[in-house]
Design a protein around this motif. Structure first.
Motif, PDB file in Angstrom:
ATOM      1  N   THR A  44       0.833  -1.192   0.000  1.00 51.63           N
ATOM      2  CA  THR A  44       0.000   0.000   0.000  1.00 51.63           C
ATOM      3  C   THR A  44       0.871   1.246   0.000  1.00 51.63           C
ATOM      4  O   THR A  44       2.040   1.226   0.410  1.00 51.63           O
ATOM      5  CB  THR A  44      -0.931   0.055   1.228  1.00 51.63           C
ATOM      6  OG1 THR A  44      -0.124   0.235   2.404  1.00 51.63           O
ATOM      7  CG2 THR A  44      -1.778  -1.206   1.353  1.00 51.63           C
ATOM      8  N   MET A  45       0.293   2.345  -0.465  1.00 59.24           N
ATOM      9  CA  MET A  45       1.004   3.614  -0.415  1.00 59.24           C
ATOM     10  C   MET A  45       1.362   3.967   1.032  1.00 59.24           C
ATOM     11  O   MET A  45       2.453   4.484   1.303  1.00 59.24           O
ATOM     12  CB  MET A  45       0.169   4.736  -1.035  1.00 59.24           C
ATOM     13  CG  MET A  45       0.910   6.052  -1.158  1.00 59.24           C
ATOM     14  SD  MET A  45      -0.152   7.446  -1.588  1.00 59.24           S
ATOM     15  CE  MET A  45      -0.890   6.865  -3.108  1.00 59.24           C
ATOM     16  N   ARG A  46       0.464   3.687   1.933  1.00 59.17           N
ATOM     17  CA  ARG A  46       0.717   3.954   3.347  1.00 59.17           C
ATOM     18  C   ARG A  46       1.982   3.229   3.813  1.00 59.17           C
ATOM     19  O   ARG A  46       2.852   3.802   4.480  1.00 59.17           O
ATOM     20  CB  ARG A  46      -0.493   3.498   4.167  1.00 59.17           C
ATOM     21  CG  ARG A  46      -0.444   3.877   5.643  1.00 59.17           C
ATOM     22  CD  ARG A  46      -1.580   3.198   6.410  1.00 59.17           C
ATOM     23  NE  ARG A  46      -2.857   3.296   5.711  1.00 59.17           N
ATOM     24  CZ  ARG A  46      -3.668   4.345   5.781  1.00 59.17           C
ATOM     25  NH1 ARG A  46      -3.337   5.378   6.534  1.00 59.17           N
ATOM     26  NH2 ARG A  46      -4.816   4.345   5.118  1.00 59.17           N
ATOM     27  N   GLU A  47       2.088   1.950   3.451  1.00 56.28           N
ATOM     28  CA  GLU A  47       3.260   1.159   3.843  1.00 56.28           C
ATOM     29  C   GLU A  47       4.531   1.702   3.199  1.00 56.28           C
ATOM     30  O   GLU A  47       5.593   1.761   3.837  1.00 56.28           O
ATOM     31  CB  GLU A  47       3.053  -0.300   3.458  1.00 56.28           C
ATOM     32  CG  GLU A  47       1.960  -0.996   4.263  1.00 56.28           C
ATOM     33  CD  GLU A  47       1.561  -2.339   3.678  1.00 56.28           C
ATOM     34  OE1 GLU A  47       1.030  -3.172   4.442  1.00 56.28           O
ATOM     35  OE2 GLU A  47       1.765  -2.563   2.461  1.00 56.28           O
ATOM     36  N   ALA A  48       4.430   2.123   1.937  1.00 55.06           N
ATOM     37  CA  ALA A  48       5.603   2.647   1.235  1.00 55.06           C
ATOM     38  C   ALA A  48       6.094   3.941   1.871  1.00 55.06           C
ATOM     39  O   ALA A  48       7.308   4.141   2.043  1.00 55.06           O
ATOM     40  CB  ALA A  48       5.261   2.873  -0.238  1.00 55.06           C
ATOM     41  N   ILE A  49       5.178   4.830   2.232  1.00 48.95           N
ATOM     42  CA  ILE A  49       5.564   6.083   2.885  1.00 48.95           C
ATOM     43  C   ILE A  49       6.205   5.801   4.240  1.00 48.95           C
ATOM     44  O   ILE A  49       7.256   6.355   4.585  1.00 48.95           O
ATOM     45  CB  ILE A  49       4.347   7.010   3.024  1.00 48.95           C
ATOM     46  CG1 ILE A  49       3.923   7.542   1.646  1.00 48.95           C
ATOM     47  CG2 ILE A  49       4.645   8.174   3.970  1.00 48.95           C
ATOM     48  CD1 ILE A  49       2.636   8.345   1.664  1.00 48.95           C
ATOM     49  N   ASP A  50       5.594   4.905   5.003  1.00 51.34           N
ATOM     50  CA  ASP A  50       6.104   4.623   6.347  1.00 51.34           C
ATOM     51  C   ASP A  50       7.471   3.942   6.306  1.00 51.34           C
ATOM     52  O   ASP A  50       8.255   4.066   7.263  1.00 51.34           O
ATOM     53  CB  ASP A  50       5.103   3.761   7.113  1.00 51.34           C
ATOM     54  CG  ASP A  50       3.839   4.521   7.482  1.00 51.34           C
ATOM     55  OD1 ASP A  50       3.863   5.770   7.467  1.00 51.34           O
ATOM     56  OD2 ASP A  50       2.815   3.865   7.768  1.00 51.34           O
ATOM     57  N   ALA A  51       7.768   3.260   5.204  1.00 48.23           N
ATOM     58  CA  ALA A  51       9.047   2.552   5.096  1.00 48.23           C
ATOM     59  C   ALA A  51      10.144   3.388   4.433  1.00 48.23           C
ATOM     60  O   ALA A  51      11.294   2.953   4.366  1.00 48.23           O
ATOM     61  CB  ALA A  51       8.858   1.263   4.299  1.00 48.23           C
ATOM     62  N   ALA A  52       9.814   4.592   3.968  1.00 45.11           N
ATOM     63  CA  ALA A  52      10.737   5.346   3.121  1.00 45.11           C
ATOM     64  C   ALA A  52      11.721   6.219   3.889  1.00 45.11           C
ATOM     65  O   ALA A  52      12.557   6.874   3.275  1.00 45.11           O
ATOM     66  CB  ALA A  52       9.945   6.224   2.148  1.00 45.11           C
TER      67      ALA A  52
ATOM     68  N   SER B 208       2.888   8.345   7.287  1.00 48.27           N
ATOM     69  CA  SER B 208       1.718   8.611   6.451  1.00 48.27           C
ATOM     70  C   SER B 208       0.656   9.410   7.205  1.00 48.27           C
ATOM     71  O   SER B 208      -0.186  10.065   6.582  1.00 48.27           O
ATOM     72  CB  SER B 208       1.124   7.290   5.956  1.00 48.27           C
ATOM     73  OG  SER B 208       0.826   6.426   7.047  1.00 48.27           O
ATOM     74  N   ALA B 209       0.706   9.390   8.521  1.00 53.76           N
ATOM     75  CA  ALA B 209      -0.251  10.174   9.312  1.00 53.76           C
ATOM     76  C   ALA B 209       0.037  11.663   9.250  1.00 53.76           C
ATOM     77  O   ALA B 209      -0.795  12.478   9.683  1.00 53.76           O
ATOM     78  CB  ALA B 209      -0.225   9.702  10.766  1.00 53.76           C
ATOM     79  N   ASP B 210       1.203  12.031   8.704  1.00 56.89           N
ATOM     80  CA  ASP B 210       1.610  13.439   8.673  1.00 56.89           C
ATOM     81  C   ASP B 210       1.325  14.126   7.344  1.00 56.89           C
ATOM     82  O   ASP B 210       1.729  15.275   7.146  1.00 56.89           O
ATOM     83  CB  ASP B 210       3.120  13.553   8.949  1.00 56.89           C
ATOM     84  CG  ASP B 210       3.495  13.056  10.332  1.00 56.89           C
ATOM     85  OD1 ASP B 210       2.757  13.351  11.286  1.00 56.89           O
ATOM     86  OD2 ASP B 210       4.531  12.364  10.440  1.00 56.89           O
TER      87      ASP B 210
END
Length: 423
Positions: free
Chosen positions: A168-176, A182-184
């Motif tokens: 998911t995009m959420r997972e990609a942002i959080d792992a980057a 992603s909450a920000d």
């Protein structure tokens, strides 16, 4: 404004050549060397962001990032904290794309800021150069992510979009390791009062300027666009044993829908329709296709014309599916209304062109750009730069000249130096 240095940039040809060298260097950050593919939050995408940040720092800017991966360089004004004239474009790419789409609109203002910094020039307003992390929508099938976040219109539902590997995009942002989660994302939005305007320099991605032997054009408006993905379910069968009259051929239905798009979108000036993807999953030469997928992209400079065409095409898809005995699941993947460039900014861009004795060519943009999203938070303008090779873009053959880059840098510099904020 501080006293003017002789011709501000000293060497426009040198600036044009620098922009071309930087574009060559940025092209090395790719997933498909020697071709250019730079999709959202891959290792190559993050490396390109770090390179842009380094160039911004070397040009005399402070640099920050945000929760979607935008890279923002700020060249402070005479008064610290003054509102900014923002500029920029995107640094992601389509698959096997070109060197200049998006990248030009980041590299050119960095080069101009570097020249101002070397000359000791500051302005009443700050300048912010934004490298938008994602515009093309390749990885997560959602476009303008970077500029929508900056404009405060990011749709949080897109965080659940999946890439081809099920991430998911959420997972990609959080792992980057962006320094945010992603909450920000909401914190990436500009306050309206922080911006004076947004101006984007971009290759035309078409042949009009090339055919008229003009280096630059002032954009009047950006066409609206609607996109759909359609999954068709029919009935697979043996190619030799299923009679033609009894077939529920998903590929044949997709082909007829493709022709319907072509036929309907030829009926009005300024209206275009494209089936950019047409797939037959699990297809074989001796099997009647049971599944097919296609995408439809409809654009026009007049929203009413586009919307009428979309309504007709959805009816056509339904009728074709019913007649052929297949089901068609339609998903809207993008919707954007026409965005007009602000007349007061167009006028200042026209004045910059006139100051260097370049002819005025005004034209609409059929392609979507980050300026479309930024229009939600501030007035926008665009300067188009001529493409070579027949105007081809989104392709390895995309090209432009150092001479045109220099002309664009000179006009952009004059626009910034003489910029007058809206009263």
């Amino acid at each position: 404004m501080t006293p003017t240095a002789p011709d501000a940039a000293d060497d426009w040809d040198g600036i044009g050549q620098r922009i071309m060298r930087d574009a060559d260097a940025l092209a090395l950050y790719t997933e498909t060397a020697p071709l250019i593919t730079r999709t959202y939050l891959t290792a190559q995408h993050r490396a390109a962001a770090m390179q842009l940040a380094q160039w911004m720092l070397e040009a005399g800017m402070t640099v920050r990032g945000d929760a979607v991966g935008n890279v923002i360089g700020r060249y402070e004004g005479l008064t610290p904290g003054a509102p900014a004239l923002a500029t920029g474009s995107h640094y992601d790419s389509v698959r096997n794309g070109g060197k200049y789409d998006g990248n030009l609109g980041i590299l050119l203002p960095i080069a101009c800021v570097d020249a101002w910094n070397r000359a000791g020039r500051r302005f009443a307003h700050a300048i912010e150069v934004i490298g938008f992390a994602e515009e093309e929508g390749v990885r997560f099938k959602a476009t303008l992510l970077g500029s929508r976040a900056a404009a405060g219109t990011f749709d949080s539902a897109a965080l659940d979009n999946l890439d081809q590997d099920g991430v998911t995009m959420r997972e990609a942002i959080d792992a980057a390791a962006l320094g945010f989660s992603s909450a920000d994302v909401a914190r990436a939005a500009y306050a309206r009062e922080a911006l004076l305007a947004f101006v984007e320099v971009h290759i035309e991605q078409g042949p009009l300027l090339l055919n008229e032997n003009l280096p630059l054009g002032v954009v009047t408006a950006i066409s609206g666009a609607t996109r759909f993905a359609i999954d068709i379910e029919g009935q697979a069968g043996h190619a030799g044993t299923v009679p033609m009259a009894l077939r529920r051929d998903a590929a044949a239905a997709a082909a007829e829908m493709t022709l319907a798009v072509e036929s309907r979108c030829r009926q009005a000036d300024g209206l275009v329709g494209t089936v950019g993807q047409l797939q037959v999953p699990d297809g074989a030469a001796n099997v009647v296709p049971g599944r097919a997928m296609l995408t439809i992209d409809v654009r026009a400079g007049d929203d009413a014309v586009r919307q009428a065409a979309v309504a007709d095409l959805l009816q056509a898809v339904e009728a074709i599916a019913a007649r052929r005995g297949v089901s068609a699941h339609v998903r809207k993947t993008h919707e954007a209304d026409r965005v007009a460039c602000a007349p007061w900014l167009q006028q200042q861009m026209r004045q910059a062109l006139a100051a260097v004795n370049l002819p005025l060519r005004e034209l609409p943009s059929g392609a979507g750009h980050d300026a479309m999203a930024m229009a939600a938070v501030t007035d926008v303008a665009m300067l188009f730069v001529r493409c070579g090779n027949g105007g081809i873009s989104h392709h390895p053959a995309e090209t432009m000249s150092a001479e045109d880059a220099a002309q664009a840098a000179r006009v952009f510099s004059l626009f910034v130096e003489r910029f007058t904020a809206k009263a």
